[in-house]
Design a protein around this motif. Sequence first.
Motif, PDB file in Angstrom:
ATOM      1  N   HIS D  43       0.802  -1.223   0.000  1.00 36.62           N
ATOM      2  CA  HIS D  43       0.000   0.000   0.000  1.00 36.62           C
ATOM      3  C   HIS D  43       0.828   1.264   0.000  1.00 36.62           C
ATOM      4  O   HIS D  43       0.473   2.247   0.628  1.00 36.62           O
ATOM      5  N   ARG D  44       1.954   1.271  -0.679  1.00 29.98           N
ATOM      6  CA  ARG D  44       2.763   2.476  -0.658  1.00 29.98           C
ATOM      7  C   ARG D  44       1.957   3.698  -1.097  1.00 29.98           C
ATOM      8  O   ARG D  44       2.048   4.763  -0.527  1.00 29.98           O
ATOM      9  N   GLY D  45       1.128   3.482  -2.135  1.00 29.25           N
ATOM     10  CA  GLY D  45       0.316   4.601  -2.613  1.00 29.25           C
ATOM     11  C   GLY D  45      -0.600   5.135  -1.527  1.00 29.25           C
ATOM     12  O   GLY D  45      -0.658   6.326  -1.277  1.00 29.25           O
ATOM     13  N   VAL D  46      -1.303   4.237  -0.878  1.00 33.54           N
ATOM     14  CA  VAL D  46      -2.202   4.641   0.189  1.00 33.54           C
ATOM     15  C   VAL D  46      -1.449   5.366   1.296  1.00 33.54           C
ATOM     16  O   VAL D  46      -1.820   6.433   1.743  1.00 33.54           O
ATOM     17  N   ARG D  47      -0.376   4.759   1.705  1.00 37.37           N
ATOM     18  CA  ARG D  47       0.364   5.259   2.846  1.00 37.37           C
ATOM     19  C   ARG D  47       0.830   6.698   2.628  1.00 37.37           C
ATOM     20  O   ARG D  47       0.611   7.582   3.449  1.00 37.37           O
TER      21      ARG D  47
ATOM     22  N   ILE E 169       7.225   5.709  13.794  1.00 35.82           N
ATOM     23  CA  ILE E 169       7.576   6.429  12.565  1.00 35.82           C
ATOM     24  C   ILE E 169       6.322   6.735  11.773  1.00 35.82           C
ATOM     25  O   ILE E 169       6.163   7.814  11.210  1.00 35.82           O
ATOM     26  N   MET E 170       5.380   5.765  11.746  1.00 35.24           N
ATOM     27  CA  MET E 170       4.150   5.991  10.987  1.00 35.24           C
ATOM     28  C   MET E 170       3.185   6.913  11.716  1.00 35.24           C
ATOM     29  O   MET E 170       2.360   7.567  11.100  1.00 35.24           O
ATOM     30  N   ALA E 171       3.314   6.973  13.031  1.00 30.99           N
ATOM     31  CA  ALA E 171       2.405   7.812  13.803  1.00 30.99           C
ATOM     32  C   ALA E 171       2.822   9.278  13.813  1.00 30.99           C
ATOM     33  O   ALA E 171       2.016  10.164  14.118  1.00 30.99           O
ATOM     34  N   ALA E 172       4.073   9.550  13.463  1.00 33.85           N
ATOM     35  CA  ALA E 172       4.582  10.923  13.574  1.00 33.85           C
ATOM     36  C   ALA E 172       3.930  11.843  12.557  1.00 33.85           C
ATOM     37  O   ALA E 172       3.563  11.425  11.458  1.00 33.85           O
ATOM     38  N   ASN E 173       3.798  13.086  12.959  1.00 37.57           N
ATOM     39  CA  ASN E 173       3.236  14.110  12.084  1.00 37.57           C
ATOM     40  C   ASN E 173       4.341  14.743  11.247  1.00 37.57           C
ATOM     41  O   ASN E 173       4.125  15.167  10.112  1.00 37.57           O
ATOM     42  N   VAL E 174       5.499  14.842  11.810  1.00 36.00           N
ATOM     43  CA  VAL E 174       6.706  15.326  11.132  1.00 36.00           C
ATOM     44  C   VAL E 174       7.847  14.534  11.741  1.00 36.00           C
ATOM     45  O   VAL E 174       7.794  14.174  12.910  1.00 36.00           O
ATOM     46  N   LEU E 175       8.918  14.301  10.943  1.00 41.17           N
ATOM     47  CA  LEU E 175      10.086  13.604  11.479  1.00 41.17           C
ATOM     48  C   LEU E 175      11.328  14.451  11.274  1.00 41.17           C
ATOM     49  O   LEU E 175      11.482  15.102  10.231  1.00 41.17           O
ATOM     50  N   GLY E 191      11.703   6.404   3.443  1.00 42.12           N
ATOM     51  CA  GLY E 191      10.997   5.316   2.773  1.00 42.12           C
ATOM     52  C   GLY E 191       9.935   4.676   3.650  1.00 42.12           C
ATOM     53  O   GLY E 191       8.969   4.108   3.145  1.00 42.12           O
ATOM     54  N   LEU E 192      10.102   4.773   4.954  1.00 43.76           N
ATOM     55  CA  LEU E 192       9.124   4.158   5.874  1.00 43.76           C
ATOM     56  C   LEU E 192       7.995   5.116   6.249  1.00 43.76           C
ATOM     57  O   LEU E 192       6.868   4.689   6.469  1.00 43.76           O
ATOM     58  N   ALA E 193       8.305   6.411   6.343  1.00 45.78           N
ATOM     59  CA  ALA E 193       7.344   7.371   6.870  1.00 45.78           C
ATOM     60  C   ALA E 193       6.405   7.878   5.798  1.00 45.78           C
ATOM     61  O   ALA E 193       6.730   7.883   4.614  1.00 45.78           O
ATOM     62  N   GLU E 194       5.240   8.307   6.224  1.00 42.30           N
ATOM     63  CA  GLU E 194       4.365   8.985   5.262  1.00 42.30           C
ATOM     64  C   GLU E 194       4.324  10.489   5.524  1.00 42.30           C
ATOM     65  O   GLU E 194       3.719  11.241   4.777  1.00 42.30           O
ATOM     66  N   ALA E 195       4.991  10.937   6.559  1.00 46.56           N
ATOM     67  CA  ALA E 195       5.009  12.359   6.905  1.00 46.56           C
ATOM     68  C   ALA E 195       6.291  13.000   6.396  1.00 46.56           C
ATOM     69  O   ALA E 195       7.231  12.310   6.017  1.00 46.56           O
ATOM     70  N   PRO E 196       6.316  14.341   6.365  1.00 45.56           N
ATOM     71  CA  PRO E 196       7.531  15.040   5.915  1.00 45.56           C
ATOM     72  C   PRO E 196       8.719  14.725   6.808  1.00 45.56           C
ATOM     73  O   PRO E 196       8.565  14.568   8.021  1.00 45.56           O
ATOM     74  N   VAL E 197       9.899  14.639   6.202  1.00 49.36           N
ATOM     75  CA  VAL E 197      11.132  14.352   6.926  1.00 49.36           C
ATOM     76  C   VAL E 197      12.100  15.524   6.764  1.00 49.36           C
ATOM     77  O   VAL E 197      12.426  15.906   5.647  1.00 49.36           O
ATOM     78  N   ILE E 198      12.540  16.089   7.896  1.00 52.27           N
ATOM     79  CA  ILE E 198      13.576  17.124   7.869  1.00 52.27           C
ATOM     80  C   ILE E 198      14.876  16.468   8.268  1.00 52.27           C
ATOM     81  O   ILE E 198      14.983  15.913   9.357  1.00 52.27           O
ATOM     82  N   ALA E 199      15.855  16.518   7.380  1.00 55.49           N
ATOM     83  CA  ALA E 199      17.113  15.821   7.611  1.00 55.49           C
ATOM     84  C   ALA E 199      18.180  16.805   8.062  1.00 55.49           C
ATOM     85  O   ALA E 199      18.331  17.886   7.485  1.00 55.49           O
ATOM     86  N   VAL E 200      18.932  16.430   9.113  1.00 52.41           N
ATOM     87  CA  VAL E 200      20.012  17.268   9.627  1.00 52.41           C
ATOM     88  C   VAL E 200      21.324  16.499   9.566  1.00 52.41           C
ATOM     89  O   VAL E 200      21.538  15.569  10.350  1.00 52.41           O
TER      90      VAL E 200
END
Lengths: 253, 253, 253, 253, 253, 253, 253, 253
Positions: D43-47, E169-175, E191-200
């Motif tokens: 479900h990458r699309g869904v996710r 990771i999936m529950a986060a609103n931002v990472l 690749g795992l998250a569906e929320a925006p990721v800010i990388a430092v």
Amino acid sequence: MNQESLKKLLEKVRSGSLPVDEALQEMRHLPFAELPFAKVDSHRGVRCGFPEVIFCQGKTPQQISQIARTILDHSDLLLATRAGPGDFEAIRGVAPEARYHDQARCVTVERGEKKPGAGMVLMISAGTSDIPVAEEARVTAEIMGARVETVYDAGVAGIHRLLHQTERIMAANVLVVVAGMEGALASVVGGLAEAPVIAVPTSVGYGASFGGLAPLLTMLNSCAAGVAAVNIDNGFGAGYLAALINRRREGKD
Amino acid sequence: MNQESLKKLLEKVRSGSLPVDEALQEMRHLPFAELPFAKVDSHRGVRCGFPEVIFCQGKTPQQISQIARTILDHSDLLLATRAGPGDFEAIRGVAPEARYHDQARCVTVERGEKKPGAGMVLMISAGTSDIPVAEEARVTAEIMGARVETVYDAGVAGIHRLLHQTERIMAANVLVVVAGMEGALASVVGGLAEAPVIAVPTSVGYGASFGGLAPLLTMLNSCAAGVAAVNIDNGFGAGYLAALINRRREGKD
Amino acid sequence: MNQESLKKLLEKVRSGSLPVDEALQEMRHLPFAELPFAKVDSHRGVRCGFPEVIFCQGKTPQQISQIARTILDHSDLLLATRAGPGDFEAIRGVAPEARYHDQARCVTVERGEKKPGAGMVLMISAGTSDIPVAEEARVTAEIMGARVETVYDAGVAGIHRLLHQTERIMAANVLVVVAGMEGALASVVGGLAEAPVIAVPTSVGYGASFGGLAPLLTMLNSCAAGVAAVNIDNGFGAGYLAALINRRREGKD
Amino acid sequence: MNQESLKKLLEKVRSGSLPVDEALQEMRHLPFAELPFAKVDSHRGVRCGFPEVIFCQGKTPQQISQIARTILDHSDLLLATRAGPGDFEAIRGVAPEARYHDQARCVTVERGEKKPGAGMVLMISAGTSDIPVAEEARVTAEIMGARVETVYDAGVAGIHRLLHQTERIMAANVLVVVAGMEGALASVVGGLAEAPVIAVPTSVGYGASFGGLAPLLTMLNSCAAGVAAVNIDNGFGAGYLAALINRRREGKD
Amino acid sequence: MNQESLKKLLEKVRSGSLPVDEALQEMRHLPFAELPFAKVDSHRGVRCGFPEVIFCQGKTPQQISQIARTILDHSDLLLATRAGPGDFEAIRGVAPEARYHDQARCVTVERGEKKPGAGMVLMISAGTSDIPVAEEARVTAEIMGARVETVYDAGVAGIHRLLHQTERIMAANVLVVVAGMEGALASVVGGLAEAPVIAVPTSVGYGASFGGLAPLLTMLNSCAAGVAAVNIDNGFGAGYLAALINRRREGKD
Amino acid sequence: MNQESLKKLLEKVRSGSLPVDEALQEMRHLPFAELPFAKVDSHRGVRCGFPEVIFCQGKTPQQISQIARTILDHSDLLLATRAGPGDFEAIRGVAPEARYHDQARCVTVERGEKKPGAGMVLMISAGTSDIPVAEEARVTAEIMGARVETVYDAGVAGIHRLLHQTERIMAANVLVVVAGMEGALASVVGGLAEAPVIAVPTSVGYGASFGGLAPLLTMLNSCAAGVAAVNIDNGFGAGYLAALINRRREGKD
Amino acid sequence: MNQESLKKLLEKVRSGSLPVDEALQEMRHLPFAELPFAKVDSHRGVRCGFPEVIFCQGKTPQQISQIARTILDHSDLLLATRAGPGDFEAIRGVAPEARYHDQARCVTVERGEKKPGAGMVLMISAGTSDIPVAEEARVTAEIMGARVETVYDAGVAGIHRLLHQTERIMAANVLVVVAGMEGALASVVGGLAEAPVIAVPTSVGYGASFGGLAPLLTMLNSCAAGVAAVNIDNGFGAGYLAALINRRREGKD
Amino acid sequence: MNQESLKKLLEKVRSGSLPVDEALQEMRHLPFAELPFAKVDSHRGVRCGFPEVIFCQGKTPQQISQIARTILDHSDLLLATRAGPGDFEAIRGVAPEARYHDQARCVTVERGEKKPGAGMVLMISAGTSDIPVAEEARVTAEIMGARVETVYDAGVAGIHRLLHQTERIMAANVLVVVAGMEGALASVVGGLAEAPVIAVPTSVGYGASFGGLAPLLTMLNSCAAGVAAVNIDNGFGAGYLAALINRRREGKD
């Protein structure tokens, strides 16, 4: 004509109409170009033992043929580097005896009687793709009067091929080492030779060679003393410098 | 003494013992330093409108005090940059009226009567940490005769602070913009000003600032015309150039 | 229409229905664009003394011809840089008097009467391959009203050629130095000149020139004061800045 | 079939032939892929709220058309970036309703009913040459459900053009700033906006822009908080991230 | 006082001595700073939801204590980053309730009642040495109202430790992903998250990490969409941006 | 002992117990080190005309004193570079006649009778801070038998100071040019001299000098032929190479 | 003939005309190449278990066909890399059984009976564009006798695809990881595998990938132990090294 | 406790209250960490044949002693790298039999009986300053069970010293080559050896070594096949990889 105002000033001194001190004072205000500046100004060919060279890249055949004519008006020798076949034709139109060295991409004209080369300059290159740069160095050193020998395809990954040349490496008066990839050859030759080594990094390689940066840094960081580097792919510069050094070490200058 | 051989030569011309043509010939072979070379050689202070400057970093107090004495022998002005308190003491030993500008890390001596500055040079800096470099530029420009005003802490992230200075930006004769971090200030000022902008990147910043490389590239790539850059942290260079330009635009040179 | 809400507000003030203090308060909340913003907003040509310039690279002839028409509607001058022959045709369709400068790759339109240039801007370039960039600087400075002279092919390897120009170097009001390879020319000229020097590194060179990085670093690190650099190959930027510096302030020309 | 061994194991548990503890032990030794891994796997699309995207560069039209078909089998949306006209034809063969966005060089297929975009994403670009990258960002964000507005040609050298857009800058839910040359726009917008800013450096520029390195460093060193950068020319990445953020800030995820 | 001339102008309008059209005309020529500029000018804290921050590095304790006092005059919150123990003492002199976060090297003052954080921001860091940067991000995000959770020491070389956190990771609103060495963590989380990721990227590492350049490039080139990077070691910037993204727009929290 | 197996083999040949052909065959399989390898292996001092040199940096005084003793067992000369006062003491313990050259940071021991130097090597340096590197080159060249003259503080920004040395520049057999900042001196000298030029970039400078990268690139890109570069700050390497070049070949010193 | 002088010497020993000690002495002065040097010199194919390889790029078909013939004279195997279809034809002219691997751009000739591959080498690549480099590695390792399996398109952004291959990753004897973009795959695989990992960065990517520099740095800084990198795009080098290691770990060498 | 929910689920299956298919379905929704994940999760020491290593740099003695205790709870071996004397004391407090290797700056604890090492790993280093890195590699490889021999101080500038070691180079099962300066040693060894070569660039050098960048590039561009590089100064990484390669697979030692 630059000499005119100076000449007039001297004539006034001779005629007594200008005292020496005032003449000295006045000379300070002459335009720079009117001063007798010959020692610096002229005879570049004589001074460095070699006339102007044509760097063809970025010049039109017309420009090349015109510069060639000017040089040959006062010189028996001419060297054109980075020359394509069209550039060769342009020079041959001016000097039918011109020769094209296709691997080196150079054109030479040698009108005078060739003096036997003094001292031996050894060109060593690592891979087959480095040969054009090595050839540019060879043609340059030869037209400047050096006797050149070559050892091509002697990379350090097959160190024995290089070691078989130890005798010649020791016999050389100056060495030019041309290498791309990692450029390690300069250090190894620098460790074997007792003569100065001019190292030429080439842009041959791929990936992290970064257009010749890798062998350039290798050569600058050489752990062998007696090694200096010229610019990437600068076979001309290496051959020129090698010929200069060769003369010195033969006691010719 | 360099003049001696030339003087002798002229005297021979006057006495008729040396024909003019031969004199000309002989002058070609005089040692270079014996030629009347004053125009290039001398009066550097007069020529550029400012005497030598002492770059203190890497010099001992003894060296600094000696150079200061030599400069003040023939000049009423002296500027020493990158000067610590010890360097200041060394100069004060030679010139008690010396002043220390601690933010700028400069020492100045101004003996003559101060002429009222012509034209206004505006120094704008982005963050508080850029102020030392901006101050070095200010001190330099002032001792060279410019009237300087300053707008500090006007970074682009709070663009309104900069826009409140629009009047002064438009009134300036030359602008020096000092900025670290991303250096965007130079472009914004370049878009507002009608006068030349000298941009000074600073090494203030962290991470991918790479010691000032980031603002330097920003300034060189400025999309605003009329902007040029000097070296990283080079407040002196910017102040010097700004003062030179300022004079020109006032019709003073 | 942006002015509408402001006008209404003023009319309420005039009619007495809105006290002055409340009007002031309300103005704080007007959308930004509705404020009277003319001083910053308009007259860019007037302000900087020169109208918009067209950077042709990456634009279609249609886009270029349209921009040219817009500029010429309110200006007598037009400059297009990085222009090929096709771009020239596009502009000539709009302005038949347009001229093409092929070395500079620029198109100019100058409709008004030409004012005699004030001050002399000297363009010095090192090698023949640097000439196009120097020419872009020349054309730019001339259309902005500068009187330009040029000294081309004066690289530091033949320092005497440069020294013969000392008189002109000293006479210049501003200098633009264009050099590729190692870019040393800027430092030497900076040491001879008393006027500001704008240095332009060019991408001419090979090997470790790294597309102009080498001369750029050279120019930024110049040991001569009074030198600043613009971007690699940016002849336009240098010519623009030189003309700005050269120009006297209001009432001083 | 991966599930088979797990199913057998469970059946043994049910039949009582395998005690629970031994079952647990045995599961530890099952091949990884046979574990129930759906949450991560599918479900990458869904996710992420968006199905696969085709990066066309370096793929043949055949490969593109095949991937497009696969995606459209289980999705109503498709985005293809870096797509030439031939790539468009390949996708149109599979989905006649495909649209080509030529400035953005994107192909989109949107089969379902379009939901009205939530929140406003503002794309701001500096020069005309930055528009293709900004358009790639716009097309990407729109297909992911964002309402997009654009302010193009608002470089910092003409800061007033940008300031006229202050209202929209403040109204935006997320901003994407696209700039080449020196990239200063991101800092200025970052200082004006209260919403997150995604900065996209472009390779537009010349000389010391070094293929986009200059604006990239500028953006990373931005003195304005609330700014992050994506890769050079990566309009897709910026649009994708902006759409993700936009949803969050609207309370949609 | 800036408002004076505008007030006078309005009074003339009210008194009828200045027609509305002329008033409009005249406003165009008022000095910029006298215009009602409040929307851009003021309320930075309100606008961005957070007052000024003190970057302590390079500031004296005196400067820091003075800035702290000014900020706290109109704000209940204060954040000081890169703060040593001495800086903490300086702030505690002004605000006794100040807290020191020693791993983060931050000082915070929170006077108002703390609102429960909306949404969850997840900080993930790779190695123990990355924790200080992650902590700076955490402290920053929390003072801006975010609820923060942390997963430290979850480098990709032990991927299972990261995978055990998949739920969070999936529950986060931002990472926010903080990583030195090679920085690969951002791509895996992206690749795992569906929320925006800010990388430092951090400067933790050695050899060819080149002070954080390696992880910076890794993060910019991330093959996972939805990832953007801030400057090396810029925990503050990441926390600030994460909190901005996390926050719902007006009326939506 | 390496010679043992070879000796035994030869004795078998002599005694007739091993035919010549088999002996040849067997030699192929001897361990490498047992082969008579003297020409390459030994006499490094003799071969290159100079015994081992001690690079003190990173070595303890104990190590240095031990190496010094070993060298002096078979050589009348010793050179130690990058030597601090403690290193000097360590060597003086072994060789009381050791001399310390503090600007050059070198220690020398010269026990034999000094031969009069052949040919003149000219060291030219740009700024006062370049002198230590130039001195390292001088000390190195002198202990290798060269006659050295020096021209210090002759940077290109005051070109006349350099031009006054034209006579000596032309008289030199080899030149070493030491310059930091922008390194332009090498090109100017290369244009004046007819002898080979060894260029040494120094790390003196600031900002965009990047630790010597700027002058290094300048020197590699020199437009003057006959110039080669050694590593940054590598005075030893330049002096060594200059002495090699200066030395005439067999029977010519 | 090189052996001649050595043979003569041995014959003198045998005849008793040369004492053993003198013979030893004399051997020291033989030219290097005349020494029995076979162990180093010859049998490169035997020694490394693989004959010469042809790197086709930059060679003409004529050169390639000639080298191929020479290699096949003494070997049953031949590998040509970076080979275009024309290069294939050239080799097929010499060896009709030659095979072309078009993705890998390799030509192979395998004449002898194929031994079943020992040990398993696993090639893992990240994106479809990395496949050509991975295929070059595969073809190389196979012709050197390795049994190769492949897992393509397993980038870290979809980590589950990689995790599904855990069994094979653990079963591999050596792993080759090929990745462009950010190159994070090497670290993740390095954390999962217990065997050595050879990482190959590719130039696939755009923007700040800088031609493969980004993944190269990533791989060198890998936080997973047991990983080493070869040059950018160097599939051959990785395949060669993997095959060497594979043999070792199987106890075959 | 993670196993609890899985256990309950299995018990429901056994009791028949949950059909197998529904159980499978339900398992898909279990939190990731509750899945039986042992194969990837655990036994890192067993899997890679070596337990955790402590990288001491940046850790306090307290942290180090605590980690050491944890490791030694389940392992007979411990390796701490970049360890100072204080770090050694911290570990000795936990494990009195700990040994300090001061050149390598490593601490080791080896409690079990030592198995005789299989295969020979040869460490070759170029200069004396490279020895610490080589020693770190040696200590690492030895604690992982390798038999290590060393050839130190065998730089390419004295190639004969290296050639005298040809026998051992050929006898080695794996080679680690440690070199700073120009790093050419790796290529030469790569050409002589038939076994895999792991190259370690060191930051030893000066000037254009740029902290180890020069030898790193050299090694990556090596013209010898069978060479791969690890990070600058990463002796641990090289030793670890060498030991992995050296080790035969199960049942093959």
